[in-house]
Motif scaffolding. Structure first.
Motif, PDB file in Angstrom:
ATOM      1  N   SER A   1      -4.317   1.395  -7.485  1.00 55.67           N
ATOM      2  CA  SER A   1      -3.501   1.151  -8.679  1.00 55.67           C
ATOM      3  C   SER A   1      -4.287   0.530  -9.829  1.00 55.67           C
ATOM      4  CB  SER A   1      -2.329   0.218  -8.333  1.00 55.67           C
ATOM      5  OG  SER A   1      -2.813  -1.056  -7.930  1.00 55.67           O
ATOM      6  N   ASP A   2      -5.567   0.213  -9.567  1.00 60.65           N
ATOM      7  CA  ASP A   2      -6.394  -0.479 -10.557  1.00 60.65           C
ATOM      8  C   ASP A   2      -5.720  -1.784 -10.987  1.00 60.65           C
ATOM      9  OD1 ASP A   2      -8.656  -0.835 -12.106  1.00 60.65           O
ATOM     10  OD2 ASP A   2      -7.812   0.208 -13.852  1.00 60.65           O
ATOM     11  N   ARG A   3      -5.025  -2.417 -10.027  1.00 63.24           N
ATOM     12  CA  ARG A   3      -4.305  -3.671 -10.234  1.00 63.24           C
ATOM     13  C   ARG A   3      -3.205  -3.550 -11.290  1.00 63.24           C
ATOM     14  NH1 ARG A   3      -6.971  -8.244  -8.038  1.00 63.24           N
ATOM     15  NH2 ARG A   3      -9.021  -7.742  -7.165  1.00 63.24           N
ATOM     16  N   LYS A   4      -2.714  -2.355 -11.508  1.00 65.28           N
ATOM     17  CA  LYS A   4      -1.652  -2.127 -12.483  1.00 65.28           C
ATOM     18  C   LYS A   4      -0.368  -1.724 -11.769  1.00 65.28           C
ATOM     19  CE  LYS A   4      -4.890  -0.598 -16.059  1.00 65.28           C
ATOM     20  NZ  LYS A   4      -5.342   0.539 -16.899  1.00 65.28           N
ATOM     21  N   THR A   5       0.754  -2.044 -12.385  1.00 63.01           N
ATOM     22  CA  THR A   5       2.045  -1.662 -11.832  1.00 63.01           C
ATOM     23  C   THR A   5       2.335  -0.207 -12.171  1.00 63.01           C
ATOM     24  OG1 THR A   5       2.893  -3.916 -12.054  1.00 63.01           O
ATOM     25  CG2 THR A   5       4.520  -2.142 -11.865  1.00 63.01           C
ATOM     26  N   GLN A   6       2.728   0.575 -11.172  1.00 61.63           N
ATOM     27  CA  GLN A   6       2.998   2.007 -11.355  1.00 61.63           C
ATOM     28  C   GLN A   6       4.504   2.242 -11.380  1.00 61.63           C
ATOM     29  OE1 GLN A   6      -1.012   3.508  -8.937  1.00 61.63           O
ATOM     30  NE2 GLN A   6       0.988   3.717  -7.991  1.00 61.63           N
ATOM     31  N   LEU A   7       4.988   2.818 -12.458  1.00 59.21           N
ATOM     32  CA  LEU A   7       6.417   3.045 -12.629  1.00 59.21           C
ATOM     33  C   LEU A   7       6.862   4.330 -11.949  1.00 59.21           C
ATOM     34  CD1 LEU A   7       6.819   2.128 -16.411  1.00 59.21           C
ATOM     35  CD2 LEU A   7       7.365   0.690 -14.430  1.00 59.21           C
ATOM     36  N   VAL A   8       8.078   4.312 -11.432  1.00 57.70           N
ATOM     37  CA  VAL A   8       8.691   5.535 -10.924  1.00 57.70           C
ATOM     38  C   VAL A   8       9.041   6.409 -12.132  1.00 57.70           C
ATOM     39  CG1 VAL A   8      10.645   6.528  -9.684  1.00 57.70           C
ATOM     40  CG2 VAL A   8       9.599   4.383  -8.878  1.00 57.70           C
ATOM     41  N   GLN A   9       8.492   7.616 -12.174  1.00 52.88           N
ATOM     42  CA  GLN A   9       8.616   8.477 -13.346  1.00 52.88           C
ATOM     43  C   GLN A   9       9.984   9.159 -13.410  1.00 52.88           C
ATOM     44  OE1 GLN A   9       5.986   8.664 -15.650  1.00 52.88           O
ATOM     45  NE2 GLN A   9       5.208   7.002 -14.349  1.00 52.88           N
ATOM     46  N   GLN A  10      10.304   9.630 -14.611  1.00 58.90           N
ATOM     47  CA  GLN A  10      11.528  10.405 -14.793  1.00 58.90           C
ATOM     48  C   GLN A  10      11.472  11.650 -13.915  1.00 58.90           C
ATOM     49  OE1 GLN A  10      12.103  11.298 -18.931  1.00 58.90           O
ATOM     50  NE2 GLN A  10      12.751   9.205 -19.452  1.00 58.90           N
ATOM     51  N   GLY A  11      12.620  11.995 -13.364  1.00 58.68           N
ATOM     52  CA  GLY A  11      12.690  13.108 -12.434  1.00 58.68           C
ATOM     53  C   GLY A  11      12.736  12.650 -10.984  1.00 58.68           C
TER      54      GLY A  11
ATOM     55  N   ALA B   1      -5.504  -3.419   3.494  1.00 55.73           N
ATOM     56  CA  ALA B   1      -4.399  -2.710   2.848  1.00 55.73           C
ATOM     57  C   ALA B   1      -4.144  -3.242   1.447  1.00 55.73           C
ATOM     58  CB  ALA B   1      -3.133  -2.827   3.699  1.00 55.73           C
ATOM     59  N   ARG B   2      -4.194  -4.562   1.288  1.00 57.63           N
ATOM     60  CA  ARG B   2      -3.989  -5.143  -0.037  1.00 57.63           C
ATOM     61  C   ARG B   2      -5.112  -4.709  -0.975  1.00 57.63           C
ATOM     62  NH1 ARG B   2       0.765  -7.258  -1.526  1.00 57.63           N
ATOM     63  NH2 ARG B   2       0.867  -8.644   0.275  1.00 57.63           N
ATOM     64  N   GLY B   3      -6.347  -4.705  -0.463  1.00 55.85           N
ATOM     65  CA  GLY B   3      -7.475  -4.279  -1.286  1.00 55.85           C
ATOM     66  C   GLY B   3      -7.382  -2.813  -1.668  1.00 55.85           C
ATOM     67  N   MET B   4      -6.975  -1.964  -0.722  1.00 50.96           N
ATOM     68  CA  MET B   4      -6.830  -0.545  -1.022  1.00 50.96           C
ATOM     69  C   MET B   4      -5.732  -0.306  -2.048  1.00 50.96           C
ATOM     70  SD  MET B   4      -6.261   2.623   1.650  1.00 50.96           S
ATOM     71  CE  MET B   4      -7.730   2.122   2.557  1.00 50.96           C
ATOM     72  N   ALA B   5      -4.640  -1.074  -1.949  1.00 48.71           N
ATOM     73  CA  ALA B   5      -3.553  -0.953  -2.923  1.00 48.71           C
ATOM     74  C   ALA B   5      -4.037  -1.338  -4.317  1.00 48.71           C
ATOM     75  CB  ALA B   5      -2.379  -1.823  -2.502  1.00 48.71           C
ATOM     76  N   GLN B   6      -4.840  -2.395  -4.393  1.00 45.41           N
ATOM     77  CA  GLN B   6      -5.387  -2.815  -5.686  1.00 45.41           C
ATOM     78  C   GLN B   6      -6.347  -1.774  -6.243  1.00 45.41           C
ATOM     79  OE1 GLN B   6      -7.142  -6.624  -4.785  1.00 45.41           O
ATOM     80  NE2 GLN B   6      -5.177  -7.704  -4.771  1.00 45.41           N
ATOM     81  N   ARG B   7      -7.138  -1.177  -5.361  1.00 46.03           N
ATOM     82  CA  ARG B   7      -8.100  -0.155  -5.792  1.00 46.03           C
ATOM     83  C   ARG B   7      -7.388   1.095  -6.305  1.00 46.03           C
ATOM     84  NH1 ARG B   7     -13.472   0.802  -4.200  1.00 46.03           N
ATOM     85  NH2 ARG B   7     -14.310   2.444  -5.546  1.00 46.03           N
TER      86      ARG B   7
ATOM     87  N   LEU C   1       0.829  -1.205   0.000  1.00 45.45           N
ATOM     88  CA  LEU C   1       0.000   0.000   0.000  1.00 45.45           C
ATOM     89  C   LEU C   1       0.859   1.249   0.000  1.00 45.45           C
ATOM     90  CD1 LEU C   1      -2.720   1.463   0.227  1.00 45.45           C
ATOM     91  CD2 LEU C   1      -2.597   1.136   2.720  1.00 45.45           C
ATOM     92  N   ALA C   2       1.910   1.263   0.812  1.00 48.35           N
ATOM     93  CA  ALA C   2       2.795   2.428   0.875  1.00 48.35           C
ATOM     94  C   ALA C   2       3.492   2.657  -0.459  1.00 48.35           C
ATOM     95  CB  ALA C   2       3.833   2.234   1.985  1.00 48.35           C
ATOM     96  N   SER C   3       3.888   1.581  -1.136  1.00 50.80           N
ATOM     97  CA  SER C   3       4.573   1.722  -2.426  1.00 50.80           C
ATOM     98  C   SER C   3       3.616   2.246  -3.497  1.00 50.80           C
ATOM     99  CB  SER C   3       5.182   0.385  -2.857  1.00 50.80           C
ATOM    100  OG  SER C   3       4.197  -0.518  -3.327  1.00 50.80           O
ATOM    101  N   VAL C   4       2.380   1.783  -3.473  1.00 49.77           N
ATOM    102  CA  VAL C   4       1.390   2.241  -4.457  1.00 49.77           C
ATOM    103  C   VAL C   4       1.045   3.704  -4.223  1.00 49.77           C
ATOM    104  CG1 VAL C   4      -1.032   2.014  -5.146  1.00 49.77           C
ATOM    105  CG2 VAL C   4       0.403  -0.027  -4.951  1.00 49.77           C
ATOM    106  N   TRP C   5       0.817   4.061  -2.964  1.00 51.90           N
ATOM    107  CA  TRP C   5       0.452   5.438  -2.634  1.00 51.90           C
ATOM    108  C   TRP C   5       1.571   6.403  -3.031  1.00 51.90           C
ATOM    109  CZ3 TRP C   5      -3.488   5.874   1.735  1.00 51.90           C
ATOM    110  CH2 TRP C   5      -4.081   7.140   1.745  1.00 51.90           C
ATOM    111  N   ALA C   6       2.803   5.979  -2.813  1.00 59.52           N
ATOM    112  CA  ALA C   6       3.942   6.853  -3.104  1.00 59.52           C
ATOM    113  C   ALA C   6       4.215   6.981  -4.596  1.00 59.52           C
ATOM    114  CB  ALA C   6       5.189   6.331  -2.394  1.00 59.52           C
TER     115      ALA C   6
ATOM    116  N   THR D   1       1.081  -6.037  -5.632  1.00 55.43           N
ATOM    117  CA  THR D   1       1.603  -7.391  -5.431  1.00 55.43           C
ATOM    118  C   THR D   1       2.909  -7.418  -4.646  1.00 55.43           C
ATOM    119  OG1 THR D   1       2.818  -7.345  -7.532  1.00 55.43           O
ATOM    120  CG2 THR D   1       0.554  -8.161  -7.600  1.00 55.43           C
ATOM    121  N   HIS D   2       3.476  -6.248  -4.376  1.00 55.76           N
ATOM    122  CA  HIS D   2       4.703  -6.200  -3.579  1.00 55.76           C
ATOM    123  C   HIS D   2       4.455  -6.798  -2.193  1.00 55.76           C
ATOM    124  CE1 HIS D   2       7.050  -4.234  -6.482  1.00 55.76           C
ATOM    125  NE2 HIS D   2       6.751  -2.981  -6.226  1.00 55.76           N
ATOM    126  N   GLY D   3       5.468  -7.461  -1.665  1.00 57.69           N
ATOM    127  CA  GLY D   3       5.393  -7.934  -0.287  1.00 57.69           C
ATOM    128  C   GLY D   3       4.559  -9.174  -0.076  1.00 57.69           C
TER     129      GLY D   3
END
Length: 338
Positions: free
Chosen positions: A160-170, A152-158, A97-102, A261-263
């Motif tokens: 991110s829409d179950r998609k992997t979020q990339l760390v953006q340039q910058g 927490a797992r459900g909130m992370a899925q919600r 959840l923390a990784s998705v939120w960030a 899916t992390h952790g």
């Protein structure tokens, strides 16, 4: 109760804690640590015999340390919780959840520093909720943290829409923790080392650590000694959540992503490492060093299974058997004089 009388009562409640003059207890801890070091040595020999061309390479050793770093930070928090007489099943989901939120676009637009702060705050907040439910809501730790795992797992899925979020340039400063090396070792391993040192100091050289042993060893005696048991329990879970937030930053650095899916099953690895390291599930006894040695054993086993091309299912079976053996050995430790 007056302040001068508190230390002596706390000392009685916190009998399992290492203290000056506790020679027999210190020797027992040293024997356990030596046993864990011997087990690590045996696993290293197995690696050298079965996969000599790949096991002892610099890249593989760095890989072991990098994997251990993420789970290791969580293990430090889990050690405090279990010594304090609790359990936290939500650590992997809270980290996710923390990784998705960030890594949401809104958060990333503020830069890497805000992303790190966000991950740490989300982790600490989730841990604080666990602590409030357990300490003041009187929920059983197993139930409260299991509910947090699912939520927490459900909130992370919600989010991110179950998609992997990339760390953006910058925001490469986060990825630099994994790619930048000092003396050939990634920076995230040094972050892990700092967390271990701070955890050791907090547990062994502060009042907070002594109270953690007291609360886990005998909550009623700790209460009579003047310790606010409920407040301390809440802080233990908040500390576990803080470690999950830091681990989220490390896994973002390693994978350059935030994902629901992390952790997955990290709670298994963290709790198992703590148990193998000699921390009693009943609370009141344990060490940070033992937990880290237990973590390295588990990580090395995982690495050997991968290098030898063994089935992942067999790896999980082996881990389960190790946990059972560790708990059975703990039963002997409970009967033995201390």
């Amino acid at each position: 109760m007056s302040e001068p009388s508190t230390p002596s009562l706390v000392g009685r409640a916190a009998a399992p804690a290492p203290a000056p003059g506790g020679g027999s207890r210190l020797k027992l801890g040293e024997i356990r640590h030596l046993g864990l070091i011997a087990a690590l040595g045996l696993l290293a020999v197995v690696g050298l015999v079965t996969v000599p061309d790949t096991f002892a390479t610099a890249s593989n050793l760095v890989s072991i340390l990098s994997l251990a770093a993420t789970i290791g930070v969580i293990t430090v928090g889990a050690t405090f919780v279990i010594i304090g007489g609790g359990i936290d099943l939500s650590v992997g989901a809270v980290m996710a959840l923390a990784s998705v939120w960030a890594t949401t676009l809104a958060t990333q637009s503020y830069g890497p520093f805000v992303m790190i702060i966000c991950a740490v705050l989300v982790g600490t907040g989730a841990g604080l909720i666990n602590g409030l439910l357990i300490a003041y809501g009187r929920l059983v730790p197993f139930i409260a943290t299991l509910a947090m795992l699912v939520a927490a797992r459900g909130m992370a899925q919600r989010m991110s829409d179950r998609k992997t979020q990339l760390v953006q340039q910058g925001n490469e400063a986060i990825v630099d923790l994994s790619t930048t090396r000092l003396l050939g070792i990634p920076l995230l391993v040094y972050v892990f080392a700092v967390v271990v040192v701070l955890g050791w100091v907090l547990l062994n050289r502060t009042t907070f650590g002594r109270r953690t042993y007291a609360v886990g060893g005998n909550p009623e005696a700790a209460r009579l000694a003047g310790i606010d048991v409920r407040r301390h329990t809440m802080l233990l879970y908040a500390l576990s959540g803080l470690c999950c937030g830091i681990a989220a930053v490390l896994i973002m650095a390693r994978t350059t992503t935030g994902s629901s899916t992390h952790g997955d099953l990290y709670e298994l690895d963290a709790i198992a490492a703590v148990i193998i390291g000699g921390t009693l599930l009943t609370g009141g006894r344990g060490t940070i060093i033992g937990s880290i040695l237990g973590l390295l054993i588990f990580t090395l086993i995982t690495n050997l299974f991968i290098l030898n091309g063994l089935n992942t299912s067999d790896q999980l079976i082996a881990k389960g058997l190790i946990i059972v053996v560790a708990v059975l050995l703990q039963r002997r430790a409970l009967r033995s004089p201390v």
